[in-house]
Design an enzyme around this catalytic site. Structure first.
Site, PDB file in Angstrom:
ATOM      1  CG  HIS A  25     -21.366 -19.894 110.071  1.00 47.38           C
ATOM      2  ND1 HIS A  25     -21.687 -20.687 109.015  1.00 47.38           N
ATOM      3  CD2 HIS A  25     -21.127 -18.667 109.546  1.00 47.38           C
ATOM      4  CE1 HIS A  25     -21.640 -19.986 107.882  1.00 47.38           C
ATOM      5  NE2 HIS A  25     -21.309 -18.744 108.185  1.00 47.38           N
TER       6      HIS A  25
HETATM    7  C1  UD1 Z   1     -18.016 -14.401 108.930  1.00 48.36           C
HETATM    8  C2  UD1 Z   1     -18.879 -13.625 107.925  1.00 48.36           C
HETATM    9  C3  UD1 Z   1     -19.960 -14.553 107.387  1.00 48.36           C
HETATM   10  C4  UD1 Z   1     -19.365 -15.833 106.816  1.00 48.36           C
HETATM   11  C5  UD1 Z   1     -18.459 -16.496 107.853  1.00 48.36           C
HETATM   12  C6  UD1 Z   1     -17.763 -17.670 107.223  1.00 48.36           C
HETATM   13  C7  UD1 Z   1     -19.198 -11.220 108.338  1.00 48.36           C
HETATM   14  C8  UD1 Z   1     -20.123 -10.186 108.853  1.00 48.36           C
HETATM   15  N1  UD1 Z   1     -19.551 -12.500 108.575  1.00 48.36           N
HETATM   16  O1  UD1 Z   1     -18.847 -14.768 110.010  1.00 48.36           O
HETATM   17  O2  UD1 Z   1     -20.662 -13.889 106.345  1.00 48.36           O
HETATM   18  O3  UD1 Z   1     -20.409 -16.699 106.464  1.00 48.36           O
HETATM   19  O4  UD1 Z   1     -17.467 -15.555 108.298  1.00 48.36           O
HETATM   20  O5  UD1 Z   1     -17.293 -18.585 108.147  1.00 48.36           O
HETATM   21  O6  UD1 Z   1     -18.196 -10.897 107.761  1.00 48.36           O
HETATM   22  N2  UD1 Z   1     -13.646 -16.778 115.627  1.00 48.36           N
HETATM   23  C9  UD1 Z   1     -12.570 -17.510 116.061  1.00 48.36           C
HETATM   24  N3  UD1 Z   1     -11.546 -17.754 115.210  1.00 48.36           N
HETATM   25  C10 UD1 Z   1     -11.553 -17.313 113.929  1.00 48.36           C
HETATM   26  C11 UD1 Z   1     -12.648 -16.569 113.483  1.00 48.36           C
HETATM   27  C12 UD1 Z   1     -13.690 -16.310 114.338  1.00 48.36           C
HETATM   28  O7  UD1 Z   1     -12.520 -17.925 117.219  1.00 48.36           O
HETATM   29  O8  UD1 Z   1     -10.588 -17.591 113.190  1.00 48.36           O
HETATM   30  C13 UD1 Z   1     -14.792 -16.530 116.535  1.00 48.36           C
HETATM   31  C14 UD1 Z   1     -14.641 -15.271 117.378  1.00 48.36           C
HETATM   32  O9  UD1 Z   1     -15.234 -15.510 118.596  1.00 48.36           O
HETATM   33  C15 UD1 Z   1     -15.470 -14.264 116.603  1.00 48.36           C
HETATM   34  C16 UD1 Z   1     -16.573 -15.105 116.039  1.00 48.36           C
HETATM   35  O10 UD1 Z   1     -15.975 -16.371 115.752  1.00 48.36           O
HETATM   36  O11 UD1 Z   1     -15.954 -13.227 117.413  1.00 48.36           O
HETATM   37  C17 UD1 Z   1     -17.198 -14.559 114.771  1.00 48.36           C
HETATM   38  O12 UD1 Z   1     -16.216 -14.298 113.772  1.00 48.36           O
HETATM   39  P1  UD1 Z   1     -16.479 -13.200 112.623  1.00 48.36           P
HETATM   40  O13 UD1 Z   1     -15.390 -13.231 111.626  1.00 48.36           O
HETATM   41  O14 UD1 Z   1     -16.838 -11.894 113.210  1.00 48.36           O
HETATM   42  O15 UD1 Z   1     -17.807 -13.696 111.935  1.00 48.36           O
HETATM   43  P2  UD1 Z   1     -18.235 -15.138 111.415  1.00 48.36           P
HETATM   44  O16 UD1 Z   1     -19.371 -15.595 112.251  1.00 48.36           O
HETATM   45  O17 UD1 Z   1     -17.049 -16.005 111.293  1.00 48.36           O
HETATM   46  N1  UDP Z   2     -15.824 -25.555 104.906  1.00 48.37           N
HETATM   47  C1  UDP Z   2     -14.636 -26.174 105.293  1.00 48.37           C
HETATM   48  N2  UDP Z   2     -14.594 -26.765 106.529  1.00 48.37           N
HETATM   49  C2  UDP Z   2     -15.669 -26.786 107.382  1.00 48.37           C
HETATM   50  C3  UDP Z   2     -16.859 -26.141 106.973  1.00 48.37           C
HETATM   51  C4  UDP Z   2     -16.896 -25.531 105.737  1.00 48.37           C
HETATM   52  O1  UDP Z   2     -13.668 -26.209 104.543  1.00 48.37           O
HETATM   53  O2  UDP Z   2     -15.561 -27.343 108.468  1.00 48.37           O
HETATM   54  C5  UDP Z   2     -15.847 -24.891 103.607  1.00 48.37           C
HETATM   55  C6  UDP Z   2     -16.963 -25.330 102.693  1.00 48.37           C
HETATM   56  O3  UDP Z   2     -16.542 -26.400 101.881  1.00 48.37           O
HETATM   57  C7  UDP Z   2     -17.269 -24.065 101.894  1.00 48.37           C
HETATM   58  C8  UDP Z   2     -16.911 -22.948 102.837  1.00 48.37           C
HETATM   59  O4  UDP Z   2     -16.080 -23.509 103.847  1.00 48.37           O
HETATM   60  O5  UDP Z   2     -16.429 -23.992 100.756  1.00 48.37           O
HETATM   61  C9  UDP Z   2     -18.148 -22.358 103.457  1.00 48.37           C
HETATM   62  O6  UDP Z   2     -17.788 -21.523 104.491  1.00 48.37           O
HETATM   63  P1  UDP Z   2     -18.785 -21.036 105.617  1.00 48.37           P
HETATM   64  O7  UDP Z   2     -19.909 -21.998 105.740  1.00 48.37           O
HETATM   65  O8  UDP Z   2     -17.971 -20.771 106.812  1.00 48.37           O
HETATM   66  O9  UDP Z   2     -19.264 -19.626 105.061  1.00 48.37           O
HETATM   67  P2  UDP Z   2     -20.427 -19.141 104.087  1.00 48.37           P
HETATM   68  O10 UDP Z   2     -20.315 -19.877 102.803  1.00 48.37           O
HETATM   69  O11 UDP Z   2     -21.732 -19.361 104.782  1.00 48.37           O
HETATM   70  O12 UDP Z   2     -20.175 -17.667 103.944  1.00 48.37           O
END
Ligand code: UD1
Ligand code: UDP
Length: 354
Positions: free
Chosen positions: A202
Site C-alpha cells: 500500500h
Molecule cells: C496511510 C498513511 C501510511 C500508513 C497507512 C496505513 C499517511 C501519509 N499515510 O496511508 O503511513 O502506512 O495509512 O494503512 O498518513 N481509502 C479508502 N478507505 C479508507 C482509507 C483510505 O478507500 O478507509 C483510500 C482512498 O482512496 C484514499 C487512499 O485510500 O485516497 C489513501 O488513504 P490515505 O489515508 O490518504 O493514505 P494510506 O495510503 O491509507
Molecule cells: N493489518 C490488518 N489487516 C490487514 C492488513 C494489516 O489488521 O488486512 C494490520 C497488521 O496486523 C498491522 C497493521 O495492520 O498491525 C499494519 O497496517 P498497515 O500495513 O496498513 O500500515 P503500516 O504499518 O505500514 O503503517
C-alpha cells in the site's frame, strides 16, 4: 491526568489499544479518531474486535491531498484540544493524523508524547519520514521502541527520549493465541497452513508509480505458491486506474482488508510474507514468519540484521528469488522489549505529569 489519544489510520488503532488498556481505571482518556481511515474494514472492525471504546470524537476528515487532509485535521483537532484542555496528548507512528496531532499540541500548554519515536528510513521522499521527523522534534516525551530509535534521536539532539519497547509486541502477545483459537480465516479462504505467501502492498512509493506496482504484481504472480493478498483500498484504486486490476485478480487470491485477528492468523500460518508495510515486518518477526520487504530501505533495520527480513525493493528477480529461497529460521534476539511497553509508557506519563 487527562490524556487525549489521537488515532486515524489502521495501524494506529492497533498501536493505541495496549496503551488504552494500561490507562483504563487509572486516568481519564479521551480517544479521538481523525477519520483518516473510514471504510468499515479499515476502521470500525478494529474497535469491535479490540474491545476498545468507540472514540469519543470522530473528526470525519476522510481522504484528500496531504495538505487538505492534514490541514483539516489541524483545524478540527485544534478546536477539540481548546475545548478538552488535556494534560497530555499522545500520538502514534508517522501518519498525517500523527503530524496534525503534534502540530496542534505544540501550540498549547499540553505535553506531547510520541509513541514509536526515533524511527528513520532516511528516505525523505516518504511522507511518513517527514511526519516522523517533524513530530519527534516538537514532542516533550519520546517513546522509542528500539535502541536504534534512541540513537537516531540522540544524533539529532532530541531530548527526553525513553526506551520503552514496542506496543505492537504488546498487541501481538494479546492477539496470537486469540487468533489461533477464534479465527476461521484459513477455512474461509480454503488455505493450508505453511503453503501460501501472504502479501500486502500500500506504500505510496509503490502504488503511485505505475511501473513499480506492475513489476511487484508480476513478480508476486510468478511465484510457485498461492499468494493471498488482502488489498488496501488505496491499491485497489490504483490498480483500477492503471487498468490491471483484473489481471492481478486472475493471478493472486485477492481478499478484502482483514480484521486484526484474522490478519494475525494469516501471517502466523503463512510460509512467508511479502510486504511494504511497517508494522507487518515486525509482526512477521514476532510470529516467526520470514519476511520479504518490497522496499529499498526500512526503519526496522534490526529485523534485517537478525536475518528475518530481506529488502528486495521492486526488483522482479529479487522478489521471485527471495520468495522461492529455502530459509532456516535464525536465532531470535529480543529487539522490541518484553511486552510491557504500554505499562512503561503510562508510568512515564505519570512521572512527567504536572
Ligand atoms: C496511510 C498513511 C501510511 C500508513 C497507512 C496505513 C499517511 C501519509 N499515510 O496511508 O503511513 O502506512 O495509512 O494503512 O498518513 N481509502 C479508502 N478507505 C479508507 C482509507 C483510505 O478507500 O478507509 C483510500 C482512498 O482512496 C484514499 C487512499 O485510500 O485516497 C489513501 O488513504 P490515505 O489515508 O490518504 O493514505 P494510506 O495510503 O491509507
Ligand atoms: N493489518 C490488518 N489487516 C490487514 C492488513 C494489516 O489488521 O488486512 C494490520 C497488521 O496486523 C498491522 C497493521 O495492520 O498491525 C499494519 O497496517 P498497515 O500495513 O496498513 O500500515 P503500516 O504499518 O505500514 O503503517
Amino acid at each position: 491526568m487527562k490524556v487525549v489519544s489521537v488515532v486515524g489510520a489502521r495501524p494506529q488503532f492497533i498501536k493505541a489499544f495496549p496503551v488504552s488498556r494500561a490507562l483504563t481505571g487509572r486516568h481519564e482518556e479521551v480517544l479521538v479518531h481523525t477519520g483518516q481511515h473510514y471504510s468499515e474494514a479499515m476502521s470500525e472492525v478494529f474497535f469491535e474486535e479490540l474491545a476498545i471504546p468507540t472514540p469519543e470524537y470522530d473528526l470525519g476528515v476522510g481522504s484528500g491531498t496531504h495538505g487538505e487532509q492534514t490541514g483539516e485535521m489541524v483545524t478540527r483537532f485544534g478546536e477539540l484540544v481548546a475545548h478538552e484542555d488535556p494534560d497530555v496528548v499522545v500520538v502514534y507512528g508517522d501518519t498525517n493524523s500523527t503530524l496534525a496531532g503534534a502540530v496542534v499540541t505544540a501550540k498549547t500548554d499540553a505535553r506531547l508524547a510520541h509513541v514509536e519515536a526515533g524511527l528513520r528510513s532516511y528516505n525523505r521522499s516518504m511522507p511518513e519520514e517527514r511526519n516522523r521527523v517533524l513530530t519527534d522534534h516538537v514532542s516533550d516525551l519520546l517513546f522509542a521502541p528500539t535502541e536504534r530509535g534512541v540513537t537516531n534521536l540522540e544524533t539529532e539532539g532530541v531530548e527526553n527520549v525513553h526506551l520503552t519497547g514496542d506496543v505492537m509486541y504488546d498487541a501481538i502477545l494479546w492477539a496470537r493465541t486469540r487468533a489461533a483459537d477464534h479465527s476461521t480465516v484459513l477455512e474461509e479462504y480454503n488455505l493450508t497452513a505453511g503453503e501460501y505467501v501472504l502479501a500486502t502492498v500500500h506504500r505510496a512509493g509503490n502504488t503511485d508509480d505505475r511501473e513499480r506496482l506492475a513489476t511487484i504484481m508480476r513478480a508476486l504472480g510468478e511465484t510457485d505458491r498461492e499468494v493471498v493478498f488482502p488489498i488496501h483500498p488505496r491499491t485497489t484504486e490504483r490498480l483500477e486506474t492503471y487498468g490491471f486490476y483484473e489481471d492481478v485478480e486472475r493471478q493472486l487470491t485477492l481478499i478484502e482488508p482483514q480484521g486484526y485477528l484474522d490478519f494475525v492468523r494469516l501471517l502466523d500460518e503463512a510460509e512467508r510474507v511479502a510486504t511494504d508495510s511497517g508494522g507487518v515486518q515486525k509482526e512477521a518477526f514476532f510470529l516467526d514468519t520470514p519476511c520479504v520487504t518490497l522496499r529499498d530501505e526500512t526503519e526496522w533495520v534490526e529485523t534485517v540484521d537478525a536475518g528475518w527480513n530481506t529488502l528486495v525493493g521492486a526488483d522482479e528477480d529479487a522478489i521471485e528469488r527471495e520468495l522461492g529461497r529455502e530459509v532456516s529460521l535464525p536465532e531470535k534476539p529480543e529487539l522490541y522489549g518484553d511486552g510491557d511497553a504500554a505499562e512503561r509508557m503510562v508510568a512515564l506519563l505519570e512521572e512527567h505529569d504536572g
